[in-house]
Enzyme design. Structure first.
Site, PDB file in Angstrom:
ATOM      1  N   GLN A 140      -2.128   0.234  -1.240  1.00 37.12           N
ATOM      2  CA  GLN A 140      -2.430   1.461  -0.506  1.00 37.12           C
ATOM      3  C   GLN A 140      -1.489   2.589  -0.883  1.00 37.12           C
ATOM      4  O   GLN A 140      -0.478   2.396  -1.563  1.00 37.12           O
ATOM      5  CB  GLN A 140      -2.321   1.188   0.999  1.00 37.12           C
ATOM      6  CG  GLN A 140      -0.950   0.680   1.417  1.00 37.12           C
ATOM      7  CD  GLN A 140      -0.896   0.240   2.862  1.00 37.12           C
ATOM      8  OE1 GLN A 140      -0.166   0.815   3.668  1.00 37.12           O
ATOM      9  NE2 GLN A 140      -1.669  -0.813   3.202  1.00 37.12           N
TER      10      GLN A 140
ATOM     11  N   HIS B  19      -0.135   6.600   0.957  1.00 39.81           N
ATOM     12  CA  HIS B  19      -0.189   7.535   2.081  1.00 39.81           C
ATOM     13  C   HIS B  19      -0.181   8.965   1.545  1.00 39.81           C
ATOM     14  O   HIS B  19       0.338   9.229   0.451  1.00 39.81           O
ATOM     15  CB  HIS B  19       0.995   7.309   3.018  1.00 39.81           C
ATOM     16  CG  HIS B  19       1.110   5.893   3.490  1.00 39.81           C
ATOM     17  ND1 HIS B  19       0.077   5.245   4.141  1.00 39.81           N
ATOM     18  CD2 HIS B  19       2.115   4.985   3.383  1.00 39.81           C
ATOM     19  CE1 HIS B  19       0.449   4.012   4.425  1.00 39.81           C
ATOM     20  NE2 HIS B  19       1.681   3.833   3.974  1.00 39.81           N
TER      21      HIS B  19
ATOM     22  N   GLU C 128       8.090   6.066   4.520  1.00 36.56           N
ATOM     23  CA  GLU C 128       8.552   4.920   5.298  1.00 36.56           C
ATOM     24  C   GLU C 128       9.609   4.143   4.536  1.00 36.56           C
ATOM     25  O   GLU C 128       9.903   4.413   3.370  1.00 36.56           O
ATOM     26  CB  GLU C 128       7.361   4.002   5.627  1.00 36.56           C
ATOM     27  CG  GLU C 128       6.622   3.497   4.414  1.00 36.56           C
ATOM     28  CD  GLU C 128       5.275   2.879   4.750  1.00 36.56           C
ATOM     29  OE1 GLU C 128       5.033   2.540   5.917  1.00 36.56           O
ATOM     30  OE2 GLU C 128       4.454   2.727   3.822  1.00 36.56           O
TER      31      GLU C 128
ATOM     32  N   HIS D 107       1.689   1.088  -3.003  1.00 35.54           N
ATOM     33  CA  HIS D 107       2.532  -0.038  -2.614  1.00 35.54           C
ATOM     34  C   HIS D 107       1.737  -1.087  -1.849  1.00 35.54           C
ATOM     35  O   HIS D 107       0.621  -0.835  -1.397  1.00 35.54           O
ATOM     36  CB  HIS D 107       3.708   0.436  -1.753  1.00 35.54           C
ATOM     37  CG  HIS D 107       3.284   1.062  -0.449  1.00 35.54           C
ATOM     38  ND1 HIS D 107       2.859   2.362  -0.345  1.00 35.54           N
ATOM     39  CD2 HIS D 107       3.203   0.554   0.814  1.00 35.54           C
ATOM     40  CE1 HIS D 107       2.549   2.641   0.907  1.00 35.54           C
ATOM     41  NE2 HIS D 107       2.743   1.552   1.634  1.00 35.54           N
TER      42      HIS D 107
ATOM     43  N   ARG E  84      -6.650   2.899   1.127  1.00 32.24           N
ATOM     44  CA  ARG E  84      -6.623   1.618   0.417  1.00 32.24           C
ATOM     45  C   ARG E  84      -7.331   1.730  -0.930  1.00 32.24           C
ATOM     46  O   ARG E  84      -8.392   2.345  -1.024  1.00 32.24           O
ATOM     47  CB  ARG E  84      -7.318   0.519   1.233  1.00 32.24           C
ATOM     48  CG  ARG E  84      -6.742   0.273   2.614  1.00 32.24           C
ATOM     49  CD  ARG E  84      -7.442  -0.922   3.287  1.00 32.24           C
ATOM     50  NE  ARG E  84      -7.116  -0.971   4.708  1.00 32.24           N
ATOM     51  CZ  ARG E  84      -7.856  -0.429   5.661  1.00 32.24           C
ATOM     52  NH1 ARG E  84      -8.976   0.191   5.349  1.00 32.24           N
ATOM     53  NH2 ARG E  84      -7.494  -0.503   6.916  1.00 32.24           N
TER      54      ARG E  84
END
Length: 356
Positions: free
Chosen positions: A105, A107, A124, A182, A202
Site C-alpha cells: 500500500q 498513503h 507513520e 510498504h 492498495r
C-alpha cells in the site's frame, strides 16, 4: 487548570490479516471480537466517514468522554501549541498484529492530498514489539525500478518482488513517509505512531480477492515515490542501541524517529533495578507514552498512583499536573512528541539531571 494523564479505552479493529497476539498487550479481553484483530487504536480523533474513530477516556474525572468532546471543552489545556494545527488531536496511535501480510500500500503525498479533497497525508513509523525469526517488512521500491515497470508488475501480480524487503527484530523502528510503498510482513507486532489519517491505497493484497478490500491502482500510482525521491538512505531502520543512546540514573534514552509531524523517543530501564523515577514534561504540547515492555508506576499530583503494564498507552495533556514515571527493570517506554527544534531528550529526565 492542569489536567491529569489520560488513558483511553482501546478501539479494536478486526482485519483480514490480524490475529490474537494483541492479547499479550492486554487488548483482547472479553468481549473481544471473534474475528482476527489487526489493530488496537489507542488514541484516535477521526470523525466520519471513519467508523468508530474517536477514543473515549477509560477512567478518571473525564471517564466516558470522547477525545473530540474533551478537546472542545479543554482544548487549550489538552493540545497547547498543537491546537493551532487543526483543532483535532494531531496523532493517531495504534498497536498492529500482522498474523498475515498486510496489503502492499501507499498513503497520499502532501501534493496529492492538496488536490484531492478527502485524501489525507499519512506519515507513520512502526516500532517492532515482537517478530518471529526471519520476519520482514517491505519498505520502498527498488531504486532502479521505473513507474512503468512497477505498473506492469502490479498488473501481473508480481509487484512485491520489486519492493525493498528488510528483516526486522524486536526493538527496530521503521520510518514510513507518505508516498513510500510498504507492507508489514507476517509475524510482526508493532506500535504505530502516525498522522491522523486513514487514507490507504492498495496495490496488492496477496490474492485475498476480498470485495471489502478493493485495490486502488490509479490513486496509488499518483502517490508512489520512486528512485532517489524515496530518500531511504536518509531514513534508515534504527533501534535504541543503534541510535547512540545516552545514559543517566539507570536509564538509557535515544531518539528513534524524527520528521515534520512527530518524534519518537525510547526510554529503557537497566536490568539492575537502579533506574530513577523521572518527571514527565510536555513543552506545551500533548505527549503520548506507550509502555511496550515491562511495568511502571505513574504518579500524578492529586491522583492515585497507576500501575502500567506492557500495552498501556497514556496521553499527557499539554498542561499537565506534576507527573512521574518509575520504570521496572528492563522496561521500555516510547514517548511520541510534537517536533520542536529546541527539544532535547533531557526534557524527559528528572529536574536537574541530564544524560551524559
Amino acid at each position: 487548570m492542569p489536567l491529569p494523564p489520560l488513558r483511553c479505552a482501546p478501539i479494536l479493529k478486526p482485519r483480514a490479516w490480524g490475529g490474537r497476539s494483541l492479547t499479550k498487550l492486554g487488548k483482547l479481553v472479553p468481549p473481544a471480537p471473534a474475528a482476527p484483530v489487526g489493530e488496537s487504536w489507542e488514541i484516535a480523533d477521526l470523525a466520519a466517514p471513519v467508523v468508530d474513530g474517536i477514543s473515549r477516556v477509560a477512567s478518571g474525572p473525564f471517564a466516558g468522554q470522547g477525545l473530540s468532546q474533551l478537546i472542545a471543552t479543554h482544548g487549550s489545556a489538552l493540545l497547547g501549541r498543537a491546537r493551532a494545527l487543526s483543532g483535532h488531536f494531531p496523532l493517531l496511535i495504534k498497536y498492529l498484529d500482522a498474523a498475515e501480510n498486510l496489503s502492499v500500500q501507499v498513503h497520499p503525498t502532501a501534493e496529492y492530498a492538496r488536490t484531492h479533497p478527502g485524501a489525507h497525508l499519512k506519515t507513520e513509523a512502526w516500532f517492532v514489539i515482537s517478530a518471529t525469526p526471519g520476519a520482514s517488512i517491505y519498505r520502498g521500491v527498488r531504486p532502479t525500478v521505473t513507474p512503468a515497470e512497477f505498473r506492469a508488475a502490479v498488473a501481473d501480480g508480481s509487484a512485491v518482488n520489486l519492493l525493498v524487503r528488510e528483516e526486522v527484530i524486536a526493538g527496530d523502528c521503521i520510518p514510513l513517509e507518505s508516498g513510500l510503498c510498504h507492507a508489514l510482513g507476517t509475524g510482526v507486532v508493532v506500535a504505530e505512531v502516525q498522522t491522523p489519517s486513514d487514507t490507504t491505497f492498495r496495490v496488492f493484497d496477496w490474492n485475498r480477492n476480498d470485495p471489502a478490500r478493493p485495490l486502488h491502482i490509479e490513486q496509488a500510482m499518483e502517490c508512489i515515490l520512486f528512485g532517489a525521491a524515496q530518500r531511504l538512505p536518509e531514513r534508515p531502520i534504527t533501534s535504541i542501541a543503534r541510535a547512540k543512546p545516552l545514559w543517566s540514573d539507570g536509564l538509557r534514552a535515544a531518539t528513534l524517529c524524527a520528521n515534520d509531524y512527530f518524534e519518537i523517543e525510547a526510554i529503557e530501564a537497566s536490568p539492575s533495578g537502579d533506574a530513577a523515577p523521572f518527571g514527565c514534561s510536555t513543552d506545551n504540547a500533548p505527549v503520548i507514552l506507550m509502555l511496550v515492555r515491562g511495568e511502571a508506576v505513574m504518579e500524578s499530583d492529586g491522583h492515585r498512583p497507576e500501575h502500567l503494564r506492557a500495552g498501556d498507552t497514556v496521553l499527557l495533556p499539554a498542561d499537565l499536573v506534576a507527573t512521574t514515571i518509575d520504570l521496572a527493570p528492563e522496561s521500555l517506554l516510547l514517548r511520541a512528541v510534537m517536533p520542536d527544534p529546541a527539544r532535547s531528550i533531557n526534557d524527559a529526565l528528572p529536574h536537574g539531571k541530564h544524560l551524559s
